[in-house]
Write an enzyme that holds these catalytic residues in place. Structure first.
Site, PDB file in Angstrom:
ATOM      1  N   ASN A   7       0.865  -1.182   0.000  1.00 28.63           N
ATOM      2  CA  ASN A   7       0.000   0.000   0.000  1.00 28.63           C
ATOM      3  C   ASN A   7       0.906   1.238   0.000  1.00 28.63           C
ATOM      4  O   ASN A   7       1.697   1.432   0.928  1.00 28.63           O
ATOM      5  CB  ASN A   7      -0.891  -0.037   1.251  1.00 28.63           C
ATOM      6  N   ASP A   9      -0.038   4.492  -0.177  1.00 33.06           N
ATOM      7  CA  ASP A   9      -0.708   5.749   0.208  1.00 33.06           C
ATOM      8  C   ASP A   9       0.254   6.750   0.856  1.00 33.06           C
ATOM      9  O   ASP A   9       0.168   7.953   0.619  1.00 33.06           O
ATOM     10  CB  ASP A   9      -1.820   5.484   1.245  1.00 33.06           C
ATOM     11  N   HIS A  10       1.152   6.218   1.703  1.00 26.52           N
ATOM     12  CA  HIS A  10       1.973   7.152   2.479  1.00 26.52           C
ATOM     13  C   HIS A  10       3.141   7.741   1.701  1.00 26.52           C
ATOM     14  O   HIS A  10       3.799   8.668   2.186  1.00 26.52           O
ATOM     15  CB  HIS A  10       2.398   6.506   3.796  1.00 26.52           C
ATOM     16  N   ARG A  18       4.284  18.739   1.136  1.00 25.49           N
ATOM     17  CA  ARG A  18       4.801  19.936   0.489  1.00 25.49           C
ATOM     18  C   ARG A  18       3.992  20.329  -0.754  1.00 25.49           C
ATOM     19  O   ARG A  18       4.225  21.372  -1.340  1.00 25.49           O
ATOM     20  CB  ARG A  18       6.277  19.728   0.081  1.00 25.49           C
ATOM     21  N   HIS A  43      -5.573   3.808  -1.691  1.00 23.56           N
ATOM     22  CA  HIS A  43      -6.902   4.153  -1.183  1.00 23.56           C
ATOM     23  C   HIS A  43      -7.229   5.565  -1.666  1.00 23.56           C
ATOM     24  O   HIS A  43      -6.583   6.528  -1.267  1.00 23.56           O
ATOM     25  CB  HIS A  43      -6.871   4.094   0.354  1.00 23.56           C
ATOM     26  N   ARG A  45      -9.307   8.240  -1.065  1.00 29.35           N
ATOM     27  CA  ARG A  45     -10.254   8.683  -0.034  1.00 29.35           C
ATOM     28  C   ARG A  45     -11.094   9.843  -0.546  1.00 29.35           C
ATOM     29  O   ARG A  45     -10.663  10.595  -1.413  1.00 29.35           O
ATOM     30  CB  ARG A  45      -9.491   9.112   1.236  1.00 29.35           C
ATOM     31  N   ARG A  49      -6.820  13.022   0.785  1.00 31.35           N
ATOM     32  CA  ARG A  49      -5.733  13.504   1.644  1.00 31.35           C
ATOM     33  C   ARG A  49      -4.368  13.004   1.194  1.00 31.35           C
ATOM     34  O   ARG A  49      -3.358  13.608   1.500  1.00 31.35           O
ATOM     35  CB  ARG A  49      -5.984  13.136   3.102  1.00 31.35           C
ATOM     36  N   HIS A  50      -4.327  11.864   0.514  1.00 32.83           N
ATOM     37  CA  HIS A  50      -3.014  11.419   0.008  1.00 32.83           C
ATOM     38  C   HIS A  50      -3.100  11.095  -1.492  1.00 32.83           C
ATOM     39  O   HIS A  50      -2.634  11.858  -2.314  1.00 32.83           O
ATOM     40  CB  HIS A  50      -2.411  10.276   0.834  1.00 32.83           C
ATOM     41  N   GLU A  70      -8.557   0.602  -3.040  1.00 31.12           N
ATOM     42  CA  GLU A  70      -9.371   0.631  -1.811  1.00 31.12           C
ATOM     43  C   GLU A  70     -10.272   1.834  -1.885  1.00 31.12           C
ATOM     44  O   GLU A  70      -9.813   2.926  -2.256  1.00 31.12           O
ATOM     45  CB  GLU A  70      -8.441   0.849  -0.616  1.00 31.12           C
ATOM     46  N   THR A 100      -6.769   6.555   9.845  1.00 31.11           N
ATOM     47  CA  THR A 100      -6.726   5.475   8.865  1.00 31.11           C
ATOM     48  C   THR A 100      -8.033   4.697   9.029  1.00 31.11           C
ATOM     49  O   THR A 100      -8.808   4.987   9.939  1.00 31.11           O
ATOM     50  CB  THR A 100      -5.483   4.579   9.084  1.00 31.11           C
ATOM     51  N   THR A 101      -8.279   3.720   8.147  1.00 29.90           N
ATOM     52  CA  THR A 101      -9.529   2.976   8.232  1.00 29.90           C
ATOM     53  C   THR A 101      -9.638   2.330   9.613  1.00 29.90           C
ATOM     54  O   THR A 101      -8.745   1.591  10.020  1.00 29.90           O
ATOM     55  CB  THR A 101      -9.564   1.869   7.146  1.00 29.90           C
ATOM     56  N   GLU A 151     -11.102  -9.191   2.954  1.00 30.06           N
ATOM     57  CA  GLU A 151      -9.845  -8.806   3.589  1.00 30.06           C
ATOM     58  C   GLU A 151     -10.127  -8.706   5.076  1.00 30.06           C
ATOM     59  O   GLU A 151     -10.928  -7.877   5.510  1.00 30.06           O
ATOM     60  CB  GLU A 151      -9.332  -7.471   3.045  1.00 30.06           C
ATOM     61  N   HIS A 191      -3.878  -4.373   7.811  1.00 31.46           N
ATOM     62  CA  HIS A 191      -4.057  -3.243   8.721  1.00 31.46           C
ATOM     63  C   HIS A 191      -3.150  -3.365   9.930  1.00 31.46           C
ATOM     64  O   HIS A 191      -3.312  -4.274  10.737  1.00 31.46           O
ATOM     65  CB  HIS A 191      -5.512  -3.069   9.193  1.00 31.46           C
ATOM     66  N   GLY A 192      -2.182  -2.486   9.979  1.00 33.78           N
ATOM     67  CA  GLY A 192      -1.279  -2.418  11.132  1.00 33.78           C
ATOM     68  C   GLY A 192      -0.225  -3.517  11.162  1.00 33.78           C
ATOM     69  O   GLY A 192       0.491  -3.647  12.157  1.00 33.78           O
ATOM     70  N   GLY A 213       1.132  -1.308   4.339  1.00 29.27           N
ATOM     71  CA  GLY A 213       1.569   0.012   3.907  1.00 29.27           C
ATOM     72  C   GLY A 213       2.497   0.706   4.873  1.00 29.27           C
ATOM     73  O   GLY A 213       3.706   0.797   4.657  1.00 29.27           O
ATOM     74  N   HIS A 214       1.930   1.171   5.983  1.00 35.38           N
ATOM     75  CA  HIS A 214       2.652   2.093   6.855  1.00 35.38           C
ATOM     76  C   HIS A 214       4.012   1.578   7.322  1.00 35.38           C
ATOM     77  O   HIS A 214       5.003   2.298   7.293  1.00 35.38           O
ATOM     78  CB  HIS A 214       1.761   2.454   8.059  1.00 35.38           C
TER      79      HIS A 214
HETATM   80  N1  PXP Z   1      -6.022  -2.783   4.275  1.00 36.80           N
HETATM   81  C1  PXP Z   1      -6.932  -1.797   4.368  1.00 36.80           C
HETATM   82  C2  PXP Z   1      -8.338  -2.109   4.008  1.00 36.80           C
HETATM   83  C3  PXP Z   1      -6.583  -0.498   4.778  1.00 36.80           C
HETATM   84  O1  PXP Z   1      -7.513   0.448   4.868  1.00 36.80           O
HETATM   85  C4  PXP Z   1      -5.237  -0.234   5.067  1.00 36.80           C
HETATM   86  C5  PXP Z   1      -4.831   1.157   5.445  1.00 36.80           C
HETATM   87  O2  PXP Z   1      -4.910   1.975   4.337  1.00 36.80           O
HETATM   88  C6  PXP Z   1      -4.305  -1.274   4.935  1.00 36.80           C
HETATM   89  C7  PXP Z   1      -4.725  -2.544   4.562  1.00 36.80           C
HETATM   90  C8  PXP Z   1      -2.858  -1.075   5.209  1.00 36.80           C
HETATM   91  O3  PXP Z   1      -2.687  -0.775   6.548  1.00 36.80           O
HETATM   92  P1  PXP Z   1      -1.266  -0.335   7.090  1.00 36.80           P
HETATM   93  O4  PXP Z   1      -0.918   0.958   6.413  1.00 36.80           O
HETATM   94  O5  PXP Z   1      -1.499  -0.184   8.549  1.00 36.80           O
HETATM   95  O6  PXP Z   1      -0.301  -1.414   6.728  1.00 36.80           O
END
Ligand code: PXP
Length: 237
Positions: A7, A9-10, A18, A43, A45, A49-50, A70, A100-101, A151, A191-192, A213-214
């Site tokens: 992912n 997004d970040h 910036r 994602h 959104r 935002r990103h 997403e 985040t979600t 998921e 997630h996480g 992702g993160h």
């Molecule tokens: N899966 C879903 C559905 C999410 O919303 C997210 C966060 O965008 C992730 C996975 C990835 O989560 P993380 O950034 O915590 O790894």
């Protein structure tokens, strides 16, 4: 074998800090794929935002593996997704104020609307994944509304504060996974997840894809994205 979708997004979060062009979302997708990622997840959104619409259009052209979009099941985003045609979509609940979600979709309550949304994607040949809590009722409802994949939300496992609670949450993930396999739903999770907690989730029977992702983008700040992706792949294989 469990595979990794990164992912990104970040990467866009950093760019938006910036408001310019760097770091490049497209370049990050290329590096992640070259490092062995089996898919790229973004994602789009509602508040943009990103990730922005233009990113998704460009990624559609550039991604060689699989583009997973997403999104919240709102009319505006559904129309954009149908136009762009990602390789799959993952429907998530979305709140404007969340970082985040936060939770999973309530498929039981939203049955009718989700069924209709899923069939719109199916008409375009796009598989649909539903992001849900590891709850047997939600898994069953996901199959009933015609989802292709679920998921499982790993946030409850990740955030459990002690060993007993962690084991409890891991068991819920295992049971939900078992039912998903039984009712022939594809099985993803995310997630996480990070380098310390990913292993027990990666080895759940039937697990196919992890969306992470993160933690990968955070590690990439120190070791580079190529290495961060490769290290995660090594852990989940
Ligand atoms: N899966 C879903 C559905 C999410 O919303 C997210 C966060 O965008 C992730 C996975 C990835 O989560 P993380 O950034 O915590 O790894």
């Amino acid at each position: 074998m469990t595979i990794l979708c990164v992912n990104i997004d970040h990467i866009a979060t950093l760019r938006q800090a910036r408001g310019g062009m760097e770091p490049s979302v497209l370049e990050s997708a290329r590096i992640a794929e070259k490092a062995g990622a089996c898919g790229i997840t973004v994602h789009l959104r509602e508040d943009r935002r990103h990730i922005h619409d233009a990113d998704v259009y460009e990624l559609r052209q550039a991604v060689q593996t699989k583009l997973n979009l997403e999104m919240a099941a709102t009319e505006e985003i559904i129309k954009i997704a149908l136009k762009i045609g990602p390789d799959m979509v993952t429907l998530v609940p979305e709140k404007r104020k969340e970082l985040t979600t936060e939770g999973g979709l309530d498929v039981v309550q939203g049955r009718k609307r989700l069924k209709n949304t899923i069939s719109r994607f199916h008409q375009k040949g796009i598989p649909v994944s539903l992001f849900i809590a590891p709850d047997l009722k939600q898994v069953k409802a996901s199959a009933e509304v015609g989802a292709d994949i679920i998921e499982l939300h790993t946030g409850f496992f990740v955030n459990a504060s002690n060993k007993k609670q962690k084991n409890n949450e891991l068991n819920k993930l295992r049971q939900a996974a078992q039912l998903a396999v039984k009712v022939k739903l594809g099985l993803n999770a995310g997630h996480g997840l990070n380098y310390d907690n990913v292993r027990p989730v990666a080895v759940i029977k039937g697990m196919h894809e992890l969306n992470i992702g993160h933690s990968i983008i955070s590690r990439a700040v120190f070791v580079g994205l190529d290495k961060a992706v490769k290290e995660m792949i090594r852990l989940i294989k």
